[in-house]
Design a protein around this motif. Structure first.
Motif, PDB file in Angstrom:
ATOM      1  N   LEU A   1     -16.702   9.066 -20.339  1.00 34.93           N
ATOM      2  CA  LEU A   1     -16.762   9.126 -18.877  1.00 34.93           C
ATOM      3  C   LEU A   1     -16.763   7.737 -18.244  1.00 34.93           C
ATOM      4  O   LEU A   1     -16.453   7.588 -17.064  1.00 34.93           O
ATOM      5  CB  LEU A   1     -17.992   9.903 -18.420  1.00 34.93           C
ATOM      6  N   THR A   2     -17.105   6.720 -19.032  1.00 38.89           N
ATOM      7  CA  THR A   2     -17.083   5.364 -18.492  1.00 38.89           C
ATOM      8  C   THR A   2     -15.650   4.829 -18.351  1.00 38.89           C
ATOM      9  O   THR A   2     -15.414   3.933 -17.554  1.00 38.89           O
ATOM     10  CB  THR A   2     -17.880   4.401 -19.388  1.00 38.89           C
ATOM     11  N   LEU A   3     -14.707   5.388 -19.098  1.00 43.51           N
ATOM     12  CA  LEU A   3     -13.331   4.901 -19.025  1.00 43.51           C
ATOM     13  C   LEU A   3     -12.695   5.104 -17.651  1.00 43.51           C
ATOM     14  O   LEU A   3     -12.078   4.170 -17.126  1.00 43.51           O
ATOM     15  CB  LEU A   3     -12.479   5.528 -20.130  1.00 43.51           C
ATOM     16  N   PRO A   4     -12.801   6.276 -17.016  1.00 41.23           N
ATOM     17  CA  PRO A   4     -12.243   6.390 -15.666  1.00 41.23           C
ATOM     18  C   PRO A   4     -12.922   5.461 -14.659  1.00 41.23           C
ATOM     19  O   PRO A   4     -12.267   4.936 -13.765  1.00 41.23           O
ATOM     20  CB  PRO A   4     -12.474   7.857 -15.295  1.00 41.23           C
ATOM     21  N   VAL A   5     -14.218   5.238 -14.829  1.00 41.82           N
ATOM     22  CA  VAL A   5     -14.925   4.321 -13.934  1.00 41.82           C
ATOM     23  C   VAL A   5     -14.404   2.901 -14.138  1.00 41.82           C
ATOM     24  O   VAL A   5     -14.141   2.170 -13.174  1.00 41.82           O
ATOM     25  CB  VAL A   5     -16.447   4.388 -14.162  1.00 41.82           C
ATOM     26  N   LEU A   6     -14.227   2.507 -15.393  1.00 46.44           N
ATOM     27  CA  LEU A   6     -13.681   1.184 -15.689  1.00 46.44           C
ATOM     28  C   LEU A   6     -12.257   1.054 -15.136  1.00 46.44           C
ATOM     29  O   LEU A   6     -11.889   0.013 -14.590  1.00 46.44           O
ATOM     30  CB  LEU A   6     -13.692   0.935 -17.197  1.00 46.44           C
ATOM     31  N   THR A   7     -11.469   2.099 -15.264  1.00 42.28           N
ATOM     32  CA  THR A   7     -10.112   2.084 -14.724  1.00 42.28           C
ATOM     33  C   THR A   7     -10.145   1.861 -13.222  1.00 42.28           C
ATOM     34  O   THR A   7      -9.376   1.056 -12.680  1.00 42.28           O
ATOM     35  CB  THR A   7      -9.397   3.416 -15.041  1.00 42.28           C
ATOM     36  N   TRP A   8     -11.032   2.551 -12.527  1.00 40.84           N
ATOM     37  CA  TRP A   8     -11.147   2.398 -11.075  1.00 40.84           C
ATOM     38  C   TRP A   8     -11.549   0.968 -10.706  1.00 40.84           C
ATOM     39  O   TRP A   8     -10.985   0.371  -9.787  1.00 40.84           O
ATOM     40  CB  TRP A   8     -12.152   3.399 -10.527  1.00 40.84           C
ATOM     41  N   LEU A   9     -12.520   0.406 -11.439  1.00 41.38           N
ATOM     42  CA  LEU A   9     -12.956  -0.961 -11.149  1.00 41.38           C
ATOM     43  C   LEU A   9     -11.831  -1.972 -11.362  1.00 41.38           C
ATOM     44  O   LEU A   9     -11.667  -2.916 -10.581  1.00 41.38           O
ATOM     45  CB  LEU A   9     -14.180  -1.314 -11.997  1.00 41.38           C
ATOM     46  N   LEU A  10     -11.040  -1.783 -12.419  1.00 43.54           N
ATOM     47  CA  LEU A  10      -9.905  -2.668 -12.658  1.00 43.54           C
ATOM     48  C   LEU A  10      -8.841  -2.525 -11.567  1.00 43.54           C
ATOM     49  O   LEU A  10      -8.240  -3.521 -11.141  1.00 43.54           O
ATOM     50  CB  LEU A  10      -9.292  -2.393 -14.036  1.00 43.54           C
ATOM     51  N   ALA A  11      -8.612  -1.302 -11.103  1.00 41.11           N
ATOM     52  CA  ALA A  11      -7.631  -1.090 -10.033  1.00 41.11           C
ATOM     53  C   ALA A  11      -8.095  -1.741  -8.729  1.00 41.11           C
ATOM     54  O   ALA A  11      -7.293  -2.345  -8.007  1.00 41.11           O
ATOM     55  CB  ALA A  11      -7.391   0.401  -9.831  1.00 41.11           C
ATOM     56  N   VAL A  12      -9.387  -1.645  -8.432  1.00 44.99           N
ATOM     57  CA  VAL A  12      -9.926  -2.272  -7.223  1.00 44.99           C
ATOM     58  C   VAL A  12      -9.802  -3.788  -7.320  1.00 44.99           C
ATOM     59  O   VAL A  12      -9.414  -4.453  -6.353  1.00 44.99           O
ATOM     60  CB  VAL A  12     -11.393  -1.845  -6.991  1.00 44.99           C
ATOM     61  N   ALA A  13     -10.121  -4.341  -8.479  1.00 46.02           N
ATOM     62  CA  ALA A  13     -10.003  -5.794  -8.659  1.00 46.02           C
ATOM     63  C   ALA A  13      -8.563  -6.247  -8.482  1.00 46.02           C
ATOM     64  O   ALA A  13      -8.285  -7.265  -7.827  1.00 46.02           O
ATOM     65  CB  ALA A  13     -10.524  -6.194 -10.033  1.00 46.02           C
TER      66      ALA A  13
ATOM     67  N   GLY B   1      -2.474  -5.440 -16.295  1.00 44.30           N
ATOM     68  CA  GLY B   1      -2.227  -4.052 -16.638  1.00 44.30           C
ATOM     69  C   GLY B   1      -3.454  -3.386 -17.208  1.00 44.30           C
ATOM     70  O   GLY B   1      -3.347  -2.397 -17.921  1.00 44.30           O
ATOM     71  N   GLY B   2      -4.622  -3.931 -16.892  1.00 45.36           N
ATOM     72  CA  GLY B   2      -5.859  -3.390 -17.439  1.00 45.36           C
ATOM     73  C   GLY B   2      -6.113  -1.951 -17.043  1.00 45.36           C
ATOM     74  O   GLY B   2      -6.559  -1.137 -17.852  1.00 45.36           O
ATOM     75  N   ALA B   3      -5.820  -1.600 -15.790  1.00 47.87           N
ATOM     76  CA  ALA B   3      -6.041  -0.230 -15.338  1.00 47.87           C
ATOM     77  C   ALA B   3      -5.125   0.741 -16.074  1.00 47.87           C
ATOM     78  O   ALA B   3      -5.529   1.852 -16.423  1.00 47.87           O
ATOM     79  CB  ALA B   3      -5.826  -0.127 -13.824  1.00 47.87           C
ATOM     80  N   VAL B   4      -3.906   0.319 -16.328  1.00 42.93           N
ATOM     81  CA  VAL B   4      -2.960   1.174 -17.052  1.00 42.93           C
ATOM     82  C   VAL B   4      -3.451   1.411 -18.477  1.00 42.93           C
ATOM     83  O   VAL B   4      -3.401   2.531 -18.983  1.00 42.93           O
ATOM     84  CB  VAL B   4      -1.553   0.544 -17.056  1.00 42.93           C
ATOM     85  N   VAL B   5      -3.956   0.363 -19.109  1.00 41.60           N
ATOM     86  CA  VAL B   5      -4.443   0.481 -20.487  1.00 41.60           C
ATOM     87  C   VAL B   5      -5.648   1.412 -20.558  1.00 41.60           C
ATOM     88  O   VAL B   5      -5.703   2.304 -21.412  1.00 41.60           O
ATOM     89  CB  VAL B   5      -4.791  -0.914 -21.065  1.00 41.60           C
ATOM     90  N   THR B   6      -6.611   1.242 -19.662  1.00 44.71           N
ATOM     91  CA  THR B   6      -7.797   2.098 -19.724  1.00 44.71           C
ATOM     92  C   THR B   6      -7.477   3.545 -19.341  1.00 44.71           C
ATOM     93  O   THR B   6      -8.063   4.472 -19.896  1.00 44.71           O
ATOM     94  CB  THR B   6      -8.941   1.554 -18.844  1.00 44.71           C
ATOM     95  N   ALA B   7      -6.551   3.742 -18.409  1.00 48.81           N
ATOM     96  CA  ALA B   7      -6.139   5.110 -18.083  1.00 48.81           C
ATOM     97  C   ALA B   7      -5.447   5.759 -19.279  1.00 48.81           C
ATOM     98  O   ALA B   7      -5.660   6.947 -19.570  1.00 48.81           O
ATOM     99  CB  ALA B   7      -5.216   5.111 -16.868  1.00 48.81           C
TER     100      ALA B   7
ATOM    101  N   ALA C   1      -6.593   9.110 -21.380  1.00 45.67           N
ATOM    102  CA  ALA C   1      -5.701  10.240 -21.654  1.00 45.67           C
ATOM    103  C   ALA C   1      -5.636  10.530 -23.154  1.00 45.67           C
ATOM    104  O   ALA C   1      -5.628  11.697 -23.569  1.00 45.67           O
ATOM    105  CB  ALA C   1      -4.313   9.955 -21.107  1.00 45.67           C
ATOM    106  N   VAL C   2      -5.599   9.483 -23.970  1.00 46.21           N
ATOM    107  CA  VAL C   2      -5.589   9.667 -25.427  1.00 46.21           C
ATOM    108  C   VAL C   2      -6.899  10.307 -25.880  1.00 46.21           C
ATOM    109  O   VAL C   2      -6.898  11.218 -26.718  1.00 46.21           O
ATOM    110  CB  VAL C   2      -5.330   8.325 -26.149  1.00 46.21           C
ATOM    111  N   LEU C   3      -8.016   9.847 -25.326  1.00 49.16           N
ATOM    112  CA  LEU C   3      -9.313  10.441 -25.660  1.00 49.16           C
ATOM    113  C   LEU C   3      -9.326  11.928 -25.302  1.00 49.16           C
ATOM    114  O   LEU C   3      -9.796  12.756 -26.087  1.00 49.16           O
ATOM    115  CB  LEU C   3     -10.440   9.717 -24.928  1.00 49.16           C
ATOM    116  N   CYS C   4      -8.794  12.262 -24.131  1.00 45.16           N
ATOM    117  CA  CYS C   4      -8.731  13.681 -23.730  1.00 45.16           C
ATOM    118  C   CYS C   4      -7.883  14.483 -24.706  1.00 45.16           C
ATOM    119  O   CYS C   4      -8.237  15.610 -25.067  1.00 45.16           O
ATOM    120  CB  CYS C   4      -8.165  13.802 -22.317  1.00 45.16           C
TER     121      CYS C   4
END
Length: 111
Positions: free
Chosen positions: A54-66, A88-94, A98-101
């Motif tokens: 669940l931390t991965l989507p939060v990290l993705t959001w933080l990278l996108a905001v940055a 491309g950090g947000a793309v990698v974490t997203a 998706a892979v985790l899902c």
């Protein structure tokens, strides 16, 4: 027309940030549903990995905001030429989310 006159003061980066927000929300909902399903069917270790996921989507959001802030700062800079920052950090974490899902869904099917 001068290039400065064609510039839209941040509407495109803002729309991109909103799209990232919707993507992160959707990923978080999918991971949360997987947590609920796996909590009943599988051992606690898998549930622990899922909750940590669940931390991965939060990290993705933080990278996108940055990235949005960096791009906005560059586009609104008064100095002549601006260069957009790479990243491309947000793309990698997203993608990792998706892979985790996918892996967790495979565990549900196999278990």
């Amino acid at each position: 027309m001068k290039p400065a006159e064609l510039f839209d003061q941040g509407a495109q980066p803002e729309r991109t940030l909103l799209a990232w927000g919707r993507t992160c929300l959707a990923l978080a909902v999918v991971v949360a549903v997987l947590v609920k399903v796996l909590a009943v069917q599988v051992d606690p270790a898998v549930v622990g990995v899922t909750v940590a996921g669940l931390t991965l989507p939060v990290l993705t959001w933080l990278l996108a905001v940055a990235r949005y802030r960096r791009v906005h700062r560059e586009l609104t800079r008064p100095a002549g030429e601006s260069t957009l920052p790479a990243g491309g950090g947000a793309v990698v974490t997203a993608t990792l989310t998706a892979v985790l899902c996918g892996v967790l869904a495979l565990i549900i099917v196999v278990a």
